[in-house]
Scaffold this motif. Structure first.
Motif, short mmCIF file in Angstrom:
data_model
loop_
_atom_site.label_atom_id
_atom_site.label_comp_id
_atom_site.label_asym_id
_atom_site.label_seq_id
_atom_site.Cartn_x
_atom_site.Cartn_y
_atom_site.Cartn_z
N THR A 288 0.71 -1.21 -0.09
CA THR A 288 0.09 0.05 0.05
C THR A 288 1.01 1.33 -0.04
O THR A 288 0.26 2.30 -0.22
CB THR A 288 -1.02 0.05 1.26
OG1 THR A 288 -0.10 -0.11 2.37
CG2 THR A 288 -1.85 -0.99 0.99
N ASP A 289 2.15 1.25 0.30
CA ASP A 289 3.07 2.28 0.38
C ASP A 289 4.34 2.01 -0.12
O ASP A 289 5.24 1.10 0.19
CB ASP A 289 3.30 2.98 1.60
CG ASP A 289 4.01 4.05 1.76
OD1 ASP A 289 5.08 4.12 0.96
OD2 ASP A 289 3.94 4.81 2.78
N GLU B 188 2.33 -0.78 -6.01
CA GLU B 188 1.58 -0.05 -5.26
C GLU B 188 0.19 -0.24 -5.39
O GLU B 188 -0.27 0.06 -6.63
CB GLU B 188 2.18 1.28 -4.95
CG GLU B 188 1.30 2.19 -3.92
CD GLU B 188 1.83 3.31 -4.03
OE1 GLU B 188 2.36 3.98 -2.55
OE2 GLU B 188 1.70 4.28 -4.55
N THR C 185 -3.50 1.03 -3.70
CA THR C 185 -3.91 1.70 -2.73
C THR C 185 -5.39 1.60 -2.86
O THR C 185 -6.39 1.67 -1.56
CB THR C 185 -3.50 3.29 -2.74
OG1 THR C 185 -4.01 3.56 -4.00
CG2 THR C 185 -2.18 3.44 -2.59
#
Length: 147
Positions: free
Chosen positions: A75-76, A139, A141
């Motif tokens: 996610t990061d 990534e 999100t």
């Protein structure tokens, strides 16, 4: 019927070196079994993953280091890169693809930096294990509908 991807086999030359590398990344050691015929199976799982990797002796007929495009999702991307580097992986800088759909093979069409709008699925880093098996960290999100 549900079908879940549980294991990916990766070809390595030195089982103990690979085991140390992946454990050093913080992956959980699930198994290290040896058979009487020279078979050795090592299984590790990335943190938070439901899919594991297996490697060993007499596990794959593929050339060591020939796996590519193995994906990890985070996610990061910057935090993931920092953690991988801290744990001993040689990780490239964050990039996005010039076409914006998915990354090209190898290093074709890589543009330095994260996705310009920081769009989900758009930013990557990559690294290889000691044998050259290639990993891409992507990534994500916000998942696409239905995912």
């Amino acid at each position: 019927m549900d079908m879940q991807l549980e294991v990916v086999v990766i070809p390595v030359a030195d089982v103990d070196r690979s085991k140390d590398f992946y454990k050093g990344l913080g992956w959980r050691l699930d198994a290290d079994f040896s058979g009487t015929d020279g078979l050795r199976v090592v299984q590790l799982t990335p943190p938070g993953s439901e899919c594991s990797v297996i490697f060993g002796d007499r596990v794959s007929a593929s050339a060591p280091g020939s796996a590519e495009g193995l994906h990890l999702v985070v996610t990061d991307i910057e935090a993931a890169r920092e953690e991988l580097v801290r744990n001993g992986a040689e990780v490239n800088e964050v990039f996005h693809d010039a076409g914006g759909v998915f990354h090209h093979a190898g290093t074709d069409a890589r543009v330095a930096g994260p996705h310009p709008e920081r769009g989900s699925y758009g930013s990557y880093v990559s690294f290889s294990d000691p044998d050259g098996n290639g990993w891409v960290v992507q990534e994500v999100t916000e998942r696409l509908p239905g995912r």
